[in-house]
Design an enzyme around this catalytic site. Structure first.
Site, PDB file in Angstrom:
ATOM      1  N   ILE A  72      -6.606   4.569  -2.259  1.00 39.97           N
ATOM      2  CA  ILE A  72      -6.562   6.049  -2.660  1.00 39.97           C
ATOM      3  C   ILE A  72      -7.882   6.624  -2.864  1.00 39.97           C
ATOM      4  O   ILE A  72      -8.862   5.702  -3.262  1.00 39.97           O
ATOM      5  CB  ILE A  72      -5.730   6.429  -3.994  1.00 39.97           C
ATOM      6  CG1 ILE A  72      -5.412   7.656  -4.173  1.00 39.97           C
ATOM      7  CG2 ILE A  72      -6.642   5.590  -5.047  1.00 39.97           C
ATOM      8  CD1 ILE A  72      -4.025   7.817  -4.961  1.00 39.97           C
ATOM      9  N   GLY A 128      -3.770   1.205  -2.208  1.00 38.03           N
ATOM     10  CA  GLY A 128      -2.834   1.942  -1.140  1.00 38.03           C
ATOM     11  C   GLY A 128      -2.443   1.649   0.153  1.00 38.03           C
ATOM     12  O   GLY A 128      -1.440   1.808   0.518  1.00 38.03           O
ATOM     13  N   ASP A 131       0.017  -0.822  -0.231  1.00 39.73           N
ATOM     14  CA  ASP A 131       1.371  -0.093  -0.591  1.00 39.73           C
ATOM     15  C   ASP A 131       1.894   0.249   0.819  1.00 39.73           C
ATOM     16  O   ASP A 131       3.234   0.389   1.118  1.00 39.73           O
ATOM     17  CB  ASP A 131       1.204   1.206  -1.351  1.00 39.73           C
ATOM     18  CG  ASP A 131       0.677   0.890  -2.597  1.00 39.73           C
ATOM     19  OD1 ASP A 131       1.486  -0.131  -3.405  1.00 39.73           O
ATOM     20  OD2 ASP A 131      -0.222   1.337  -3.131  1.00 39.73           O
ATOM     21  N   GLU A 151      -5.586  -2.532  -7.639  1.00 35.82           N
ATOM     22  CA  GLU A 151      -5.656  -1.396  -8.425  1.00 35.82           C
ATOM     23  C   GLU A 151      -5.792  -1.939 -10.089  1.00 35.82           C
ATOM     24  O   GLU A 151      -6.354  -1.063 -10.729  1.00 35.82           O
ATOM     25  CB  GLU A 151      -3.951  -1.069  -8.592  1.00 35.82           C
ATOM     26  CG  GLU A 151      -3.345  -0.136  -7.470  1.00 35.82           C
ATOM     27  CD  GLU A 151      -3.227  -0.711  -6.061  1.00 35.82           C
ATOM     28  OE1 GLU A 151      -2.833   0.219  -5.227  1.00 35.82           O
ATOM     29  OE2 GLU A 151      -3.377  -1.995  -5.805  1.00 35.82           O
ATOM     30  N   ASP A 159       1.409   1.512  -8.378  1.00 32.58           N
ATOM     31  CA  ASP A 159       2.682   2.353  -8.408  1.00 32.58           C
ATOM     32  C   ASP A 159       3.259   2.927  -7.138  1.00 32.58           C
ATOM     33  O   ASP A 159       4.115   3.803  -7.481  1.00 32.58           O
ATOM     34  CB  ASP A 159       2.471   3.419  -9.424  1.00 32.58           C
ATOM     35  CG  ASP A 159       1.356   4.432  -9.228  1.00 32.58           C
ATOM     36  OD1 ASP A 159       0.753   4.175  -8.036  1.00 32.58           O
ATOM     37  OD2 ASP A 159       0.997   5.226 -10.061  1.00 32.58           O
TER      38      ASP A 159
END
Length: 278
Positions: A72, A128, A131, A151, A159
């Protein structure tokens, strides 16, 4: 090599005009494909356009530049913090929850997309990026790719799907160790863990290997590949009994297709089948 709709953070390319394999590139190489606000709004739109396109059978998700995804965008993280600072903790918390759910939905778009998505990973795949790849259907990488469930190093509980999807891919024990340590691991270890199906010696070999697998899947009945993806995803959350019931219902609607007749005829006649578009 045809390029499709214009996006700020992505590029859709059809490398071979006769092929039903389309490429979705993460396309911010100067920022190592960090995930920005624009990415989270564009990614589900791009996937939906590919899903709705009758000429697309398989999607390859890859990245421009040296790295697949650096995670991110830190500017986005800062803006999230600042946007949701408010005197009313309840209101700011509710607003932040909605923002997170919207970002989660952008990644879940990979599973919502009916067509199979193959992740082609080189360089860094961080935070991310993990993810994203855990929501893809098949993953391949170069041997010198590296990964990190990053993270906790940013004081965050991951998340956007890693903690939900990674355990069913690599097993709970491996997933919690990777998530709590945030350690970096190689493409070779990713293969040992089962995070990726195959590794390749170079980016060039990765591109060729992914293309061969994508073309092989794209040559099959799209009705069958869509059904296989849908049933596997649904069965992940069901008992065996419930999963069998679900696939019986699915096949009662789709089994008696022209594709089935064509597959049988082609086998008997020893020729390549020609399947329907959706």
């Amino acid at each position: 090599m045809a390029s499709m709709e214009k996006y700020k953070t992505l590029e859709i390319v059809q490398r071979n005009p006769n092929s039903p394999v389309f490429y979705l590139h993460l396309n911010l190489p100067s920022q190592f494909n960090a995930l920005s606000r624009d990415f989270f709004s564009e990614f589900p739109k791009a996937l939906d356009s590919l899903d709705q396109n009758p000429n697309v059978n398989v999607i390859v998700l890859s990245a421009a530049g040296k790295h697949f995804c650096s995670g991110i965008d830190l500017g986005s993280l800062n803006s999230i913090s600042e946007d949701h600072l408010s005197a009313d903790r309840g209101l700011s918390g509710e607003k932040l929850r909605r923002r997170i759910i919207s970002m989660q939905d952008s990644i879940t778009a990979l599973e919502r997309c009916r067509k199979p998505v193959i992740a082609s990973i080189h360089g860094a795949c961080i935070g991310g990026g993990v993810d994203i790849i855990t929501a893809c259907d098949i993953r391949f990488c170069t041997k010198d790719a590296f990964f990190s469930v990053k993270e906790v190093d940013l004081a965050i509980t991951a998340d956007l799907g890693t903690l939900q999807r990674l355990p069913s891919i690599v097993g709970y024990g491996h997933a919690i160790e990777l998530a709590l340590t945030a350690r970096r691991f190689s493409g070779m270890e990713a293969k040992e863990l089962g995070l990726v199906s195959r590794t390749f010696d170079s980016k060039h070999e990765l591109d060729q290997g992914v293309r061969d697998v994508a073309e092989a899947i794209a040559s099959k009945s799209l009705l069958a590949t869509i059904g296989t993806k849908a049933v596997l995803l649904k069965s992940r959350d069901l008992t065996v009994d419930q999963g069998l019931d679900y696939v019986a219902t699915w096949n009662s609607a789709t089994l008696l297709s022209n594709d089935l007749k064509e597959a049988v005829s082609a086998q008997i006649e020893k020729r390549k089948p020609v399947f329907s578009k959706l």
